[in-house]
Write an enzyme that holds these catalytic residues in place. Structure first.
Site, PDB file in Angstrom:
ATOM      1  N   ASN A   7       0.856  -1.181   0.000  1.00 30.64           N
ATOM      2  CA  ASN A   7       0.000   0.000   0.000  1.00 30.64           C
ATOM      3  C   ASN A   7       0.895   1.234   0.000  1.00 30.64           C
ATOM      4  O   ASN A   7       1.479   1.579   1.028  1.00 30.64           O
ATOM      5  CB  ASN A   7      -0.917  -0.001   1.224  1.00 30.64           C
ATOM      6  N   LYS A  14       3.425   0.778   3.020  1.00 32.24           N
ATOM      7  CA  LYS A  14       3.019  -0.199   4.020  1.00 32.24           C
ATOM      8  C   LYS A  14       3.005  -1.576   3.362  1.00 32.24           C
ATOM      9  O   LYS A  14       2.710  -1.680   2.178  1.00 32.24           O
ATOM     10  CB  LYS A  14       1.629   0.126   4.561  1.00 32.24           C
ATOM     11  N   ARG A  91      -2.990  -2.104  -3.163  1.00 30.80           N
ATOM     12  CA  ARG A  91      -4.192  -1.340  -2.867  1.00 30.80           C
ATOM     13  C   ARG A  91      -4.190  -0.087  -3.737  1.00 30.80           C
ATOM     14  O   ARG A  91      -3.250   0.699  -3.733  1.00 30.80           O
ATOM     15  CB  ARG A  91      -4.224  -0.944  -1.397  1.00 30.80           C
ATOM     16  N   HIS A 180     -12.856   3.282   0.075  1.00 32.67           N
ATOM     17  CA  HIS A 180     -12.749   2.377   1.230  1.00 32.67           C
ATOM     18  C   HIS A 180     -13.551   1.093   1.002  1.00 32.67           C
ATOM     19  O   HIS A 180     -13.948   0.415   1.950  1.00 32.67           O
ATOM     20  CB  HIS A 180     -13.245   3.046   2.528  1.00 32.67           C
ATOM     21  N   ARG A 241      -9.883  16.946   5.120  1.00 31.92           N
ATOM     22  CA  ARG A 241     -10.794  17.177   3.997  1.00 31.92           C
ATOM     23  C   ARG A 241     -12.080  17.832   4.496  1.00 31.92           C
ATOM     24  O   ARG A 241     -12.588  17.475   5.557  1.00 31.92           O
ATOM     25  CB  ARG A 241     -11.132  15.870   3.289  1.00 31.92           C
ATOM     26  N   ASP A 285      -5.580  14.935  13.920  1.00 33.64           N
ATOM     27  CA  ASP A 285      -5.615  13.733  14.746  1.00 33.64           C
ATOM     28  C   ASP A 285      -6.714  13.859  15.800  1.00 33.64           C
ATOM     29  O   ASP A 285      -6.711  14.794  16.604  1.00 33.64           O
ATOM     30  CB  ASP A 285      -4.258  13.530  15.411  1.00 33.64           C
ATOM     31  N   ARG A 287      -7.165  12.306  18.483  1.00 33.82           N
ATOM     32  CA  ARG A 287      -6.655  12.293  19.854  1.00 33.82           C
ATOM     33  C   ARG A 287      -6.266  13.695  20.300  1.00 33.82           C
ATOM     34  O   ARG A 287      -6.532  14.098  21.440  1.00 33.82           O
ATOM     35  CB  ARG A 287      -5.463  11.337  19.958  1.00 33.82           C
ATOM     36  N   GLY A 333      -9.410   3.627  12.075  1.00 35.48           N
ATOM     37  CA  GLY A 333      -8.709   4.188  13.235  1.00 35.48           C
ATOM     38  C   GLY A 333      -9.588   4.857  14.263  1.00 35.48           C
ATOM     39  O   GLY A 333      -9.541   4.529  15.463  1.00 35.48           O
ATOM     40  N   GLY A 335     -13.055   4.937  14.188  1.00 32.55           N
ATOM     41  CA  GLY A 335     -14.203   4.073  14.441  1.00 32.55           C
ATOM     42  C   GLY A 335     -13.916   2.954  15.420  1.00 32.55           C
ATOM     43  O   GLY A 335     -14.768   2.591  16.235  1.00 32.55           O
ATOM     44  N   GLU A 336     -12.709   2.422  15.360  1.00 29.13           N
ATOM     45  CA  GLU A 336     -12.335   1.310  16.236  1.00 29.13           C
ATOM     46  C   GLU A 336     -11.873   1.770  17.609  1.00 29.13           C
ATOM     47  O   GLU A 336     -12.020   1.043  18.603  1.00 29.13           O
ATOM     48  CB  GLU A 336     -11.215   0.488  15.588  1.00 29.13           C
ATOM     49  N   ASN A 337     -11.284   2.968  17.690  1.00 30.65           N
ATOM     50  CA  ASN A 337     -10.562   3.358  18.900  1.00 30.65           C
ATOM     51  C   ASN A 337     -11.126   4.532  19.681  1.00 30.65           C
ATOM     52  O   ASN A 337     -10.718   4.751  20.821  1.00 30.65           O
ATOM     53  CB  ASN A 337      -9.109   3.673  18.534  1.00 30.65           C
ATOM     54  N   GLU A 387      -8.194  -4.686   5.601  1.00 31.88           N
ATOM     55  CA  GLU A 387      -8.110  -4.473   4.159  1.00 31.88           C
ATOM     56  C   GLU A 387      -7.009  -5.313   3.527  1.00 31.88           C
ATOM     57  O   GLU A 387      -7.142  -5.788   2.398  1.00 31.88           O
ATOM     58  CB  GLU A 387      -7.873  -2.989   3.872  1.00 31.88           C
TER      59      GLU A 387
END
Length: 403
Positions: A7, A14, A91, A180, A241, A285, A287, A333, A335-337, A387
């Site tokens: 990717n 990656k 990807r 996605h 965005r 970010d 966080r 990222g 959504g999961e965390n 993915e």
């Protein structure tokens, strides 16, 4: 037999190495900040802890070369020879109207991919550089392109068309493509397993929330609509965005500010300088945004509220389009965390049958799980996306079909 999934971003590569027979992840990592002094290489295998080191890499070719050498490292013994790699899966963010499914790489395919550069200028040129780099380092090993847009090809025409003069669709292929797709596809399949129902009998809303985010309506395993459009810019508020805006704003900016008269500057404004980062003036970010919110930063709070509100609107709209929903799935990222994001999105959606269990939602876990109340008519799940595994599966399928 192994598959190497690659990717490539504008300044990163990656990778994940899979054993295809049991779909086991053997090695994974990334090289970030390609071409910059702060470049680093982070890697891990099933037999070793994560290792991070500073590296000097001028381009994607050098990055791929470093990754291949790492996989051949005798001390790690992930592969003894590159011939063990049966296929490389890439990807690709945007396939335009030319690619509606995964394809084996040929010279013709590469030329057609270059024609998609203008549609996703932040991604596709980097993907192409990665393809060339892999071909140089792993000559003779087949490569497969797996497109984020492919899963969305089941949308009806009234959902993917824009109300522009029809000639723009005929000549320039301007339409909604969606992105996605590999992630939405994976989590919808996993949701069916967890719900113990066939995917062909389910109505789902999948929320892929990361630096880039998209919401998708899925009925009986097929995409009905999705929030991203002709490019990944459309839809909900994202990290950098802007998402949905009045298109007349662009004409206004061109008229008011001379430096916004060229396409690149406008693209940079909407793709790289807007969203959470643009509104908060702090960061893309989540966080950092949440930390600033806890400290009373009003712009960070506004950015957070705008992101959540834009997602709630899409979920509500898709609930209506689907005429009811069996499950809402959070992934990627954020959504999961991010428990605060999930809780805020689901708040006040009880009229749709969406009720989140606040305590379950707060539990930190990397596992698939339900976070809805027992009485919630719509099940709410957190499903970590994969993915890379989907790309490996697709690559194997294309390889076998082309034998």
């Amino acid at each position: 037999m192994k598959a190497l999934v690659v990717n490539c971003g504008s300044s990163s590569v990656k990778y994940t190495l899979f054993e295809l027979e049991n779909e086991k992840k053997m090695a994974w990592g990334l090289i970030e900040c390609i071409g910059l002094p702060e470049a680093f290489y982070k890697r891990q295998t099933i037999n070793s802890e994560e290792k991070k080191e500073a590296v000097k890499v001028a381009n994607h070719t050098e990055a791929v070369e470093l990754i291949i050498k790492g996989l051949l490292d005798k001390n790690k013994a992930m592969i003894s020879d590159v011939s063990e790699i049966a296929v490389i899966g890439h990807r690709i963010v945007h396939g335009g109207d030319k690619f509606s499914k995964s394809v084996l790489v040929t010279d013709k395919v590469k030329e057609e991919l270059k024609e998609c550069f203008s549609i996703a200028p932040l991604h596709t040129p980097a993907h192409y550089a990665g393809i060339l780099a892999v071909e140089k380092m792993l000559p003779g090993i087949p490569s497969v392109l797996v497109f984020d847009t492919a899963f969305h090809q089941t949308m009806p025409d009234y959902a993917y068309m824009y109300a522009l003069p029809y000639e723009f669709y005929e000549k320039d292929h301007i339409r909604r493509y969606g992105f996605h797709g590999t992630s939405h596809n994976y989590v919808s399949q996993r949701a069916a397993v967890l719900l113990r129902k066939p995917l062909s009998e389910l109505k789902l809303i999948t929320a892929h929330l990361g630096n880039g985010s998209s919401i998708t309506a899925i009925e009986n395993g097929k995409v009905i609509d999705t929030s991203m459009g002709f490019t990944p810019l459309q839809g909900v508020v994202m990290g950098t965005r802007c998402g949905d805006i009045d298109p007349a704003i662009i004409a206004y900016l061109i008229g008011q500010y001379p430096h916004y008269k060229d396409a690149k500057t406008l693209n940079d404004l909407m793709n790289k300088k807007s969203g959470l980062a643009g509104v908060s003036g702090l960061s893309a970010d989540m966080r950092d945004i949440l930390k600033a919110v806890s400290e009373g930063n009003k712009k960070a709070q506004l950015a957070f509220n705008m992101l959540v509100y834009s997602i709630k609107k899409y979920i509500s709209a898709y609930y209506g389009i689907l005429n009811g929903v069996d499950a809402l799935i959070f992934t990627a990222g954020i959504g999961e965390n991010s428990a605060p994001v999930r809780e805020s999105i689901c708040k006040n959606l009880s009229v749709l049958g969406i009720e989140i269990d606040v305590e379950k939602n707060k539990e930190r876990s990397s596992e698939e799980r339900f976070i809805s109340t027992n009485s919630s008519k719509v099940k709410v799940l957190v499903i970590p996306t994969n993915e890379e595994l989907m790309i490996a599966r697709e690559s194997r399928k294309v390889l076998e079909n082309n034998k």
